[in-house]
Design a protein around this motif. Structure first.
Motif, PDB file in Angstrom:
ATOM      1  N   SER A  20      31.350 -80.829  76.300  1.00 28.38           N
ATOM      2  CA  SER A  20      32.547 -80.017  76.170  1.00 28.38           C
ATOM      3  C   SER A  20      33.320 -80.412  74.923  1.00 28.38           C
ATOM      4  O   SER A  20      33.259 -81.571  74.486  1.00 28.38           O
ATOM      5  N   ASP A  21      34.061 -79.475  74.368  1.00 28.51           N
ATOM      6  CA  ASP A  21      34.979 -79.793  73.282  1.00 28.51           C
ATOM      7  C   ASP A  21      36.094 -80.721  73.771  1.00 28.51           C
ATOM      8  O   ASP A  21      36.831 -81.270  72.970  1.00 28.51           O
ATOM      9  N   PHE A  22      36.196 -80.881  75.095  1.00 26.31           N
ATOM     10  CA  PHE A  22      37.233 -81.740  75.670  1.00 26.31           C
ATOM     11  C   PHE A  22      36.717 -83.148  75.990  1.00 26.31           C
ATOM     12  O   PHE A  22      37.453 -83.966  76.526  1.00 26.31           O
ATOM     13  N   ASP A  23      35.461 -83.446  75.659  1.00 29.54           N
ATOM     14  CA  ASP A  23      34.897 -84.770  75.950  1.00 29.54           C
ATOM     15  C   ASP A  23      35.766 -85.889  75.380  1.00 29.54           C
ATOM     16  O   ASP A  23      35.929 -86.926  76.002  1.00 29.54           O
ATOM     17  N   LEU A  24      36.288 -85.695  74.190  1.00 24.27           N
ATOM     18  CA  LEU A  24      37.116 -86.707  73.539  1.00 24.27           C
ATOM     19  C   LEU A  24      38.608 -86.419  73.683  1.00 24.27           C
ATOM     20  O   LEU A  24      39.433 -87.159  73.160  1.00 24.27           O
ATOM     21  N   ASN A  25      38.938 -85.330  74.355  1.00 26.60           N
ATOM     22  CA  ASN A  25      40.326 -84.871  74.455  1.00 26.60           C
ATOM     23  C   ASN A  25      40.663 -84.444  75.882  1.00 26.60           C
ATOM     24  O   ASN A  25      41.237 -83.382  76.098  1.00 26.60           O
ATOM     25  N   ALA A  26      40.304 -85.265  76.850  1.00 18.59           N
ATOM     26  CA  ALA A  26      40.490 -84.895  78.258  1.00 18.59           C
ATOM     27  C   ALA A  26      41.912 -84.458  78.603  1.00 18.59           C
ATOM     28  O   ALA A  26      42.101 -83.479  79.330  1.00 18.59           O
ATOM     29  N   PRO A  27      42.970 -85.129  78.081  1.00 18.23           N
ATOM     30  CA  PRO A  27      44.322 -84.691  78.430  1.00 18.23           C
ATOM     31  C   PRO A  27      44.657 -83.277  77.940  1.00 18.23           C
ATOM     32  O   PRO A  27      45.549 -82.634  78.473  1.00 18.23           O
ATOM     33  N   ALA A  28      43.939 -82.802  76.942  1.00 14.09           N
ATOM     34  CA  ALA A  28      44.218 -81.475  76.390  1.00 14.09           C
ATOM     35  C   ALA A  28      43.500 -80.364  77.147  1.00 14.09           C
ATOM     36  O   ALA A  28      43.699 -79.189  76.843  1.00 14.09           O
ATOM     37  N   ARG A  29      42.668 -80.719  78.122  1.00 17.10           N
ATOM     38  CA  ARG A  29      41.919 -79.693  78.857  1.00 17.10           C
ATOM     39  C   ARG A  29      42.881 -78.776  79.603  1.00 17.10           C
ATOM     40  O   ARG A  29      43.716 -79.233  80.371  1.00 17.10           O
ATOM     41  N   PRO A  30      42.748 -77.464  79.375  1.00 17.48           N
ATOM     42  CA  PRO A  30      43.623 -76.535  80.104  1.00 17.48           C
ATOM     43  C   PRO A  30      43.170 -76.391  81.554  1.00 17.48           C
ATOM     44  O   PRO A  30      42.078 -76.839  81.913  1.00 17.48           O
ATOM     45  N   PRO A  31      43.984 -75.759  82.390  1.00 15.48           N
ATOM     46  CA  PRO A  31      43.544 -75.495  83.761  1.00 15.48           C
ATOM     47  C   PRO A  31      42.241 -74.692  83.737  1.00 15.48           C
ATOM     48  O   PRO A  31      41.932 -74.037  82.741  1.00 15.48           O
ATOM     49  N   ALA A  32      41.495 -74.747  84.821  1.00 18.40           N
ATOM     50  CA  ALA A  32      40.221 -74.024  84.896  1.00 18.40           C
ATOM     51  C   ALA A  32      40.406 -72.573  84.472  1.00 18.40           C
ATOM     52  O   ALA A  32      41.367 -71.913  84.862  1.00 18.40           O
ATOM     53  N   MET A  33      39.491 -72.129  83.629  1.00 16.39           N
ATOM     54  CA  MET A  33      39.573 -70.749  83.156  1.00 16.39           C
ATOM     55  C   MET A  33      38.191 -70.125  83.220  1.00 16.39           C
ATOM     56  O   MET A  33      37.186 -70.827  83.230  1.00 16.39           O
ATOM     57  N   GLY A  34      38.164 -68.801  83.265  1.00 17.45           N
ATOM     58  CA  GLY A  34      36.892 -68.100  83.236  1.00 17.45           C
ATOM     59  C   GLY A  34      36.288 -68.195  81.844  1.00 17.45           C
ATOM     60  O   GLY A  34      36.942 -67.844  80.860  1.00 17.45           O
ATOM     61  N   LEU A  35      35.078 -68.699  81.750  1.00 13.94           N
ATOM     62  CA  LEU A  35      34.416 -68.849  80.462  1.00 13.94           C
ATOM     63  C   LEU A  35      33.471 -67.675  80.222  1.00 13.94           C
ATOM     64  O   LEU A  35      32.806 -67.200  81.148  1.00 13.94           O
ATOM     65  N   ARG A  36      33.411 -67.239  78.974  1.00 16.25           N
ATOM     66  CA  ARG A  36      32.466 -66.191  78.586  1.00 16.25           C
ATOM     67  C   ARG A  36      31.148 -66.854  78.195  1.00 16.25           C
ATOM     68  O   ARG A  36      31.140 -67.874  77.511  1.00 16.25           O
ATOM     69  N   GLY A  37      30.039 -66.272  78.614  1.00 11.47           N
ATOM     70  CA  GLY A  37      28.731 -66.840  78.321  1.00 11.47           C
ATOM     71  C   GLY A  37      28.286 -66.562  76.898  1.00 11.47           C
ATOM     72  O   GLY A  37      28.554 -65.496  76.337  1.00 11.47           O
ATOM     73  N   ALA A  38      27.606 -67.537  76.298  1.00 11.08           N
ATOM     74  CA  ALA A  38      27.047 -67.386  74.961  1.00 11.08           C
ATOM     75  C   ALA A  38      25.720 -68.122  74.907  1.00 11.08           C
ATOM     76  O   ALA A  38      25.514 -69.124  75.602  1.00 11.08           O
ATOM     77  N   GLY A  39      24.808 -67.613  74.093  1.00 16.43           N
ATOM     78  CA  GLY A  39      23.523 -68.260  73.880  1.00 16.43           C
ATOM     79  C   GLY A  39      23.376 -68.611  72.420  1.00 16.43           C
ATOM     80  O   GLY A  39      23.658 -67.783  71.547  1.00 16.43           O
ATOM     81  N   THR A 111      33.510 -74.651  75.119  1.00 12.80           N
ATOM     82  CA  THR A 111      34.279 -74.696  73.871  1.00 12.80           C
ATOM     83  C   THR A 111      35.771 -74.493  74.138  1.00 12.80           C
ATOM     84  O   THR A 111      36.161 -73.909  75.154  1.00 12.80           O
ATOM     85  N   VAL A 112      36.598 -74.928  73.194  1.00 17.47           N
ATOM     86  CA  VAL A 112      38.039 -74.732  73.323  1.00 17.47           C
ATOM     87  C   VAL A 112      38.416 -73.262  73.210  1.00 17.47           C
ATOM     88  O   VAL A 112      39.512 -72.877  73.590  1.00 17.47           O
ATOM     89  N   THR A 113      37.504 -72.447  72.683  1.00 13.00           N
ATOM     90  CA  THR A 113      37.787 -71.018  72.543  1.00 13.00           C
ATOM     91  C   THR A 113      37.328 -70.209  73.762  1.00 13.00           C
ATOM     92  O   THR A 113      37.323 -68.987  73.724  1.00 13.00           O
ATOM     93  N   GLY A 114      36.935 -70.904  74.857  1.00 13.17           N
ATOM     94  CA  GLY A 114      36.665 -70.209  76.111  1.00 13.17           C
ATOM     95  C   GLY A 114      35.243 -69.726  76.323  1.00 13.17           C
ATOM     96  O   GLY A 114      35.018 -68.788  77.084  1.00 13.17           O
ATOM     97  N   PHE A 115      34.274 -70.366  75.670  1.00 11.68           N
ATOM     98  CA  PHE A 115      32.876 -69.986  75.857  1.00 11.68           C
ATOM     99  C   PHE A 115      32.111 -71.083  76.581  1.00 11.68           C
ATOM    100  O   PHE A 115      32.380 -72.274  76.397  1.00 11.68           O
ATOM    101  N   ALA A 116      31.158 -70.682  77.393  1.00  7.10           N
ATOM    102  CA  ALA A 116      30.151 -71.586  77.937  1.00  7.10           C
ATOM    103  C   ALA A 116      28.908 -71.337  77.093  1.00  7.10           C
ATOM    104  O   ALA A 116      28.197 -70.346  77.287  1.00  7.10           O
TER     105      ALA A 116
END
Length: 195
Positions: A20-39, A111-116
């Motif tokens: 995750s983009d939050f691996d090094l920034n755990a406190p910045a993780r937003p509440p659970a959100m719906g992620l859009r899929g990407a390949g 990602t921080v931009t909301g993608f899985a």
């Protein structure tokens, strides 16, 4: 090719969990959100012993000028993340689907931009003529496989983003500043290859 295939198959069998983009920034993780899929395709060119990456156009609204894997969001017509990755690689760099042998998948990356993002590892099985998609891809380039799978080449850096200091992984190569999600996914691959 057989040696590289064996190394990658062994690496894919190792479980390092999702990233995750939050691996090094755990406190910045937003509440659970719906992620859009990407390949995204991690294209390994066996002939040159390299991974193909792109430099995104500076005109794009999302991640302009950044280094990325070929790929994008999963469209309704795509069967799955692999299908999306292959479609996007053909559109973005001119890589024909029939020139890629899929050998497996790496764990998803949030990602921080909301993608899985679902990274798919594939061998390029024959030469092709790289063709950057105008307006989306500024450049296509190769990075040695051994460079991006050497954990010692990765470092953690920081910058301010949306008012917060954020940490992220980098794995620079020559003039290319490979960072963020691309570097984090490559670092996960490096951990698996070197284990």
């Amino acid at each position: 090719m057989d040696d590289l295939r064996a190394r990658l198959l062994a690496a894919l069998a190792r479980d390092t969990g999702p990233s995750s983009d939050f691996d090094l920034n755990a406190p910045a993780r937003p509440p659970a959100m719906g992620l859009r899929g990407a390949g995204v395709l991690v294209p390994v060119c066996v002939r040159t012993g390299s991974v193909i990456l792109t430099k995104r156009s500076s005109q794009l609204s999302q991640h302009p000028g950044q280094i990325a894997f070929p790929g994008g969001k999963i469209d309704p017509g795509d069967r799955d993340a692999t299908d999306a990755a292959l479609r996007e690689a053909e559109e973005e760099i001119g890589l024909p689907r029939d020139a890629v042998e899929i050998i497996g998948a790496l764990p998803p990356h949030e990602t921080v931009t909301g993608f899985a993002m679902h990274p798919v590892l594939g061998f390029i099985t024959r030469p092709f003529e790289p063709r950057p998609e105008p307006g989306e891809v500024a450049e296509i380039f190769h990075v040695p496989f051994d460079h991006v799978t050497d954990p010692a080449r990765f470092s953690v850096q920081s910058r301010r983003w949306r008012g917060q200091q954020r940490l992220y992984y980098t794995v620079p190569y020559g003039p290319y500043y490979i960072w963020g999600a691309t570097a984090r996914i490559l670092r996960g691959l490096a951990q698996r290859v070197s284990a």
